[in-house]
Design a protein around this motif. Structure first.
Motif, mmCIF file in Angstrom:
data_model
loop_
_atom_site.group_PDB
_atom_site.id
_atom_site.type_symbol
_atom_site.label_atom_id
_atom_site.label_comp_id
_atom_site.label_asym_id
_atom_site.label_seq_id
_atom_site.Cartn_x
_atom_site.Cartn_y
_atom_site.Cartn_z
ATOM 1 N N ALA A 156 -64.725 -25.490 65.789
ATOM 2 C CA ALA A 156 -64.823 -26.071 67.126
ATOM 3 C C ALA A 156 -64.566 -27.570 67.060
ATOM 4 C CB ALA A 156 -66.197 -25.790 67.730
ATOM 5 N N THR A 157 -65.259 -28.241 66.159
ATOM 6 C CA THR A 157 -65.023 -29.665 65.916
ATOM 7 C C THR A 157 -65.713 -30.056 64.629
ATOM 8 O OG1 THR A 157 -64.952 -31.841 66.994
ATOM 9 C CG2 THR A 157 -67.053 -30.672 67.080
ATOM 10 N N THR A 158 -65.235 -31.139 64.022
ATOM 11 C CA THR A 158 -65.788 -31.619 62.760
ATOM 12 C C THR A 158 -66.451 -32.974 62.956
ATOM 13 O OG1 THR A 158 -63.641 -32.601 62.224
ATOM 14 C CG2 THR A 158 -64.106 -30.407 61.312
ATOM 15 N N ALA A 159 -67.319 -33.323 62.014
ATOM 16 C CA ALA A 159 -67.960 -34.636 62.044
ATOM 17 C C ALA A 159 -66.935 -35.726 61.733
ATOM 18 C CB ALA A 159 -69.092 -34.684 61.016
ATOM 19 N N LEU A 160 -67.074 -36.851 62.387
ATOM 20 C CA LEU A 160 -66.188 -37.984 62.145
ATOM 21 C C LEU A 160 -66.471 -38.569 60.771
ATOM 22 C CD1 LEU A 160 -64.032 -39.785 63.648
ATOM 23 C CD2 LEU A 160 -65.935 -41.337 64.140
ATOM 24 N N ASP A 161 -65.422 -38.684 59.970
ATOM 25 C CA ASP A 161 -65.537 -39.302 58.649
ATOM 26 C C ASP A 161 -65.863 -40.794 58.827
ATOM 27 O OD1 ASP A 161 -64.522 -40.741 56.176
ATOM 28 O OD2 ASP A 161 -64.153 -38.678 55.552
ATOM 29 N N ARG A 162 -66.798 -41.307 58.034
ATOM 30 C CA ARG A 162 -67.200 -42.713 58.176
ATOM 31 C C ARG A 162 -66.047 -43.677 57.914
ATOM 32 N NH1 ARG A 162 -73.402 -43.459 55.848
ATOM 33 N NH2 ARG A 162 -74.380 -41.936 57.256
ATOM 34 N N ASP A 163 -65.163 -43.327 56.983
ATOM 35 C CA ASP A 163 -64.005 -44.179 56.716
ATOM 36 C C ASP A 163 -63.051 -44.203 57.905
ATOM 37 O OD1 ASP A 163 -64.947 -44.866 54.234
ATOM 38 O OD2 ASP A 163 -63.778 -43.354 53.157
ATOM 39 N N VAL A 164 -63.028 -43.110 58.645
ATOM 40 C CA VAL A 164 -62.208 -43.057 59.858
ATOM 41 C C VAL A 164 -62.785 -43.993 60.912
ATOM 42 C CG1 VAL A 164 -61.454 -41.578 61.763
ATOM 43 C CG2 VAL A 164 -61.378 -40.722 59.406
ATOM 44 N N LEU A 165 -64.090 -43.939 61.107
ATOM 45 C CA LEU A 165 -64.738 -44.838 62.064
ATOM 46 C C LEU A 165 -64.478 -46.297 61.701
ATOM 47 C CD1 LEU A 165 -66.590 -45.341 64.476
ATOM 48 C CD2 LEU A 165 -68.546 -45.152 62.924
ATOM 49 N N GLU A 166 -64.561 -46.600 60.419
ATOM 50 C CA GLU A 166 -64.322 -47.976 59.957
ATOM 51 C C GLU A 166 -62.900 -48.428 60.280
ATOM 52 O OE1 GLU A 166 -64.368 -50.514 55.762
ATOM 53 O OE2 GLU A 166 -65.464 -48.617 55.893
ATOM 54 N N ALA A 167 -61.934 -47.511 60.125
ATOM 55 C CA ALA A 167 -60.543 -47.848 60.433
ATOM 56 C C ALA A 167 -60.341 -48.054 61.935
ATOM 57 C CB ALA A 167 -59.630 -46.738 59.923
ATOM 58 N N MET A 168 -61.108 -47.350 62.749
ATOM 59 C CA MET A 168 -60.963 -47.436 64.194
ATOM 60 C C MET A 168 -61.590 -48.691 64.788
ATOM 61 S SD MET A 168 -61.930 -43.485 65.165
ATOM 62 C CE MET A 168 -61.944 -43.792 66.933
ATOM 63 N N MET A 169 -62.672 -49.171 64.207
ATOM 64 C CA MET A 169 -63.488 -50.208 64.825
ATOM 65 C C MET A 169 -62.724 -51.467 65.240
ATOM 66 S SD MET A 169 -66.441 -49.160 65.533
ATOM 67 C CE MET A 169 -67.201 -50.735 65.951
ATOM 68 N N PRO A 170 -61.811 -51.993 64.407
ATOM 69 C CA PRO A 170 -61.097 -53.204 64.844
ATOM 70 C C PRO A 170 -60.290 -52.999 66.122
ATOM 71 C CG PRO A 170 -60.838 -52.873 62.484
ATOM 72 C CD PRO A 170 -61.462 -51.626 63.027
ATOM 73 N N TYR A 171 -59.865 -51.754 66.367
ATOM 74 C CA TYR A 171 -59.034 -51.475 67.545
ATOM 75 C C TYR A 171 -59.886 -51.128 68.771
ATOM 76 C CZ TYR A 171 -55.425 -51.789 64.137
ATOM 77 O OH TYR A 171 -54.594 -52.263 63.154
ATOM 78 N N LEU A 172 -61.196 -51.102 68.565
ATOM 79 C CA LEU A 172 -62.135 -50.985 69.676
ATOM 80 C C LEU A 172 -62.683 -52.344 70.091
ATOM 81 C CD1 LEU A 172 -64.092 -47.856 68.396
ATOM 82 C CD2 LEU A 172 -62.820 -47.966 70.548
ATOM 83 N N THR A 173 -62.566 -53.321 69.196
ATOM 84 C CA THR A 173 -63.180 -54.623 69.441
ATOM 85 C C THR A 173 -62.174 -55.772 69.420
ATOM 86 O OG1 THR A 173 -63.728 -54.751 67.071
ATOM 87 C CG2 THR A 173 -65.433 -53.882 68.549
#
Length: 390
Positions: free
Chosen positions: A9-26
């Motif tokens: 159904a869905t998987t947990a977000l990998d922490r390294d993925v979140l880290e890669a995303m953060m600069p593009y959220l802020t």
């Protein structure tokens, strides 16, 4: 203890993925369509993400288009193929995801196509002789079949289906939603015209996916209003999620062998120990108990009914075990799984899908087994007391 076993159904977000995303959220928040520095920086990041996705599939960036997920990608491809390539006839199976079946039913209602369902056996395997007969019809055809079924895990041979489609000048759409990031997929060696993927199936963010289109020139859009994604999917790109999807795919293929070995071990542990845990007959639906014929991430089991008439999925949830009775989409409704219905499975039994990820452990399996043992023991005790008082 809580155990999450609904990864199809869905998987947990990998922490390294979140880290890669953060600069593009802020920090990097510019619109990628803008011509100034803020926009150019983001546009370059999106292009690099597109290159990453394309490289892992062995295609060109110009064949890769970002979407909100596999459902949108499938709709874009199915509608676009009709308008662009003159498809008159679509061949699919009765056990495809509803993101395929429902758009096709709408296209039939609109009298844009004729639809054929290829025969399957009681395990969900395709009748290739029937597929060939359907391909011989004097119509421009498109074959739409999943690489891996989302409920029972059955795997289809993309090379064989693609070669058969090519022999009859048909197009081939492979729904790879459950297999991207879990199996190697080289689109230079597999004769397929379209594939799709969703990031949240391989530890990326929800709300982003992609479509691969082998021949995108002149491909007709489903929506309008912008030039993004070559006009095939207009609208401002979801930059953080696109970055996250590329990172998730990179991690998935970097660790593919390790994860495959680990998850297969977890799945096999459950297969081996279930029969002695549940006092009563169990049956594995489809080919889900075969690591050769099914995805190593999915196991679908028919359990004996509880005397209490309670749902086994609900009872497991009380023990902190998250599983499903089918796909996440079908669980939103009270109707039976269309996949298990097509297999003529006994729908009165407790049909449960366990789906695993790299975060599942042998200890998770042991807890699931103990929970099942407790549920059935308690159920029998309650039933016995009821008989005595009766």
């Amino acid at each position: 203890m809580n155990v999450y076993c609904d990864n199809a159904a869905t998987t947990a977000l990998d922490r390294d993925v979140l880290e890669a995303m953060m600069p593009y959220l802020t920090r990097y928040y510019g619109n990628p369509s803008s011509s100034h520095f803020y926009g150019q920086t983001v546009r370059e990041a999106i292009y690099k993400a597109r290159e990453t996705v394309a490289n892992h599939l062995n295609v060109t960036p110009g064949q890769t288009f970002f979407t909100s997920g596999a459902t949108e990608a499938l709709n874009i491809i199915l509608s676009g193929a009709i308008e662009t390539f003159g498809v008159q006839h679509v061949i699919t199976s009765p056990i495809e995801h509803k993101a395929v079946l429902e758009p096709l039913n709408q296209l039939v209602k609109a009298k844009k196509i004729t639809l054929s369902l290829v025969n399957i056996d009681e395990k969900g395997n395709i009748d290739f002789n029937h597929l060939e007969r359907l391909l011989r019809l004097p119509l421009k055809s498109l074959v739409s079949l999943a690489h891996g079924n989302n409920e029972i895990g059955n795997l289809n041979d993309l090379t064989h289906i693609g070669a058969l489609s090519q022999a009859f000048k048909a197009l081939f759409l492979a729904d790879t939603t459950q297999t991207i990031g879990k199996l190697p997929i080289d689109l230079q060696t597999i004769p397929v015209d379209f594939v799709v993927g969703s990031a949240h199936k391989f530890h990326g963010p929800k709300g982003v996916g992609f479509a691969y289109i082998r021949n995108p020139r002149g491909f007709k859009a489903l929506t309008f209003g912008g030039a993004q994604e070559s006009g095939i999917r207009p609208g401002t790109e979801n930059t953080p999620n696109i970055i996250g999807m590329a990172k998730a795919l990179e991690i998935s293929y970097r660790d593919l062998r390790i994860n495959q070995k680990h998850i297969a071990f977890v799945k096999n542990r459950l297969i081996a120990r279930l029969p002695s845990t549940v006092m009563g007959d169990i049956k594995f639906n489809g080919e889900s108990d075969s690591l050769e014929k099914s995805l190593y991430t999915i196991l679908n089991v028919a359990f004996p009914n509880l005397n209490s008439s309670e749902s086994l999925v609900s009872q497991l949830n009380l023990y902190g075990v998250a599983v499903s009775g089918g796909s996440a989409c079908s669980n939103l409704h009270t109707s039976h799984s269309h996949v298990l219905t097509a297999l003529q499975t006994n729908l009165e039994l407790e049909n449960v899908r366990f789906s695993f990820s790299k975060y599942n452990t042998p200890a998770d399996v042991d807890y699931i087994l103990q929970s099942l043992k407790n549920i059935y023991q308690n159920d029998r005790q309650v039933a016995a007391k009821s008989l005595v008082h009766a």
